[in-house]
Scaffold this active site. Sequence first.
Site, PDB file in Angstrom:
ATOM      1  N   LYS A  46       0.754  -1.268   0.067  1.00 59.46           N
ATOM      2  CA  LYS A  46       0.219   0.219   0.108  1.00 59.46           C
ATOM      3  C   LYS A  46       0.827   1.322  -0.066  1.00 59.46           C
ATOM      4  CE  LYS A  46      -3.509   2.996   0.682  1.00 59.46           C
ATOM      5  NZ  LYS A  46      -4.215   3.351  -0.361  1.00 59.46           N
ATOM      6  N   MET A  72     -10.124   6.680  -0.191  1.00 63.86           N
ATOM      7  CA  MET A  72      -9.418   6.086   0.812  1.00 63.86           C
ATOM      8  C   MET A  72      -8.664   7.060   1.638  1.00 63.86           C
ATOM      9  SD  MET A  72     -10.642   3.057   0.513  1.00 63.86           S
ATOM     10  CE  MET A  72      -9.988   2.264   1.738  1.00 63.86           C
ATOM     11  N   CYS A 132      -2.134  10.091  -6.277  1.00 59.03           N
ATOM     12  CA  CYS A 132      -3.351   9.985  -5.467  1.00 59.03           C
ATOM     13  C   CYS A 132      -4.421  11.215  -5.567  1.00 59.03           C
ATOM     14  CB  CYS A 132      -2.940   9.806  -4.039  1.00 59.03           C
ATOM     15  SG  CYS A 132      -4.405   9.517  -2.982  1.00 59.03           S
TER      16      CYS A 132
HETATM   17  C1  SIN Z   1      -6.184   6.149  -1.686  1.00 57.29           C
HETATM   18  O1  SIN Z   1      -5.619   5.836  -0.650  1.00 57.29           O
HETATM   19  O2  SIN Z   1      -6.681   7.439  -1.572  1.00 57.29           O
HETATM   20  C2  SIN Z   1      -5.834   5.638  -2.732  1.00 57.29           C
HETATM   21  C3  SIN Z   1      -4.494   5.776  -3.373  1.00 57.29           C
HETATM   22  C4  SIN Z   1      -4.277   6.032  -4.730  1.00 57.29           C
HETATM   23  O3  SIN Z   1      -4.811   6.277  -5.524  1.00 57.29           O
HETATM   24  O4  SIN Z   1      -3.137   6.506  -4.971  1.00 57.29           O
END
Ligand code: SIN
Length: 313
Positions: A46, A72, A132
């Site tokens: 992640k 997220m 992100c």
């Molecule tokens: C997120 O954690 O919001 C997603 C991460 C991403 O899209 O790079």
Amino acid sequence: MSSSLQTAFLGSYYQNPFMNASGVHCLTVKELNELSASRAGAFITKSCTTKEREGNPKPRYYSVPLGSINSMGLPNKGFDYYLNYVLDFQSKSSDSLPFLSVAGMSIDENLHMLRIVQDSAFNGVVELNLSCPNVPGKPQVAYDFEVTEEILTKVFDFYKKPLGVKLPPFFDFAHFDAMAQILNKFPLAYINCINSVGNGLYIDIESEGVVIKPKNGFGGIGGEYVKPTALANVRAFYLRLKPEIKIIGTGGICTGRDAFEHLLCGASMLQVGTQLYEEGVSVFDRLQQELREIMNKKGYKSIDEFRGKLKSL
Ligand code: SIN
């Protein structure tokens, strides 16, 4: 003889080109262990920040008929957690290199994490997430071309290990050209196209409302919706980047056919996000079987026989 899905990437051999997209099934050691024990060819952690983050308020992920919407907000267990995991993995496995995703909240935070990786025993691949869309108040870095060039200049001043960047989708030839010109200046190992299509809106007409809480319902779109955009980005950059920069194709890979299309556009590895979320790690068995069936039918013995060979009319 049955087709082989074996994939050479950055000097390592992977059993097949499939891996998870960062963010899906890779938050905890338990999920990462499930991935590394699965039929995925490789895995990525992640996207992390220096310190653990809770991320955005829930509900922040919602499955919709043609894919998903999420905001997220980079929930993660912190950089040390993932660096320790990949260091431990590489000490036990010589088969394939792990991928570590980093997504600092500032240039300095990214540089700080990368300096630690550079000085560590890590011999895998770093993916620097410049895309992100879900942290309130923080725009997607790669939409700012000057800042992207500044970050990459500062990173490659000291970073000597394999590093790729995760990009947001681009929608205009002028932007493909401008971004490719910047990327070609650096010793990048790869680019990953695409992150979710940022800031979409999904509406539930029963409640006449949005379906996720953060940012008044705006979120990154993934799944079937985004495949044509993902393919266009893979293809556009495949035709513009120097051959040393490989491409990971991400976006809308739900079937072996989708995987075949990404490879035909020029992708070397393939990441699966929304469909992995829906189906769990068994998705990797199905995708391999379906891709192999297509290759067998067409008489291809290896992916290299058709990679990048999309025909124009
Ligand atoms: C997120 O954690 O919001 C997603 C991460 C991403 O899209 O790079």
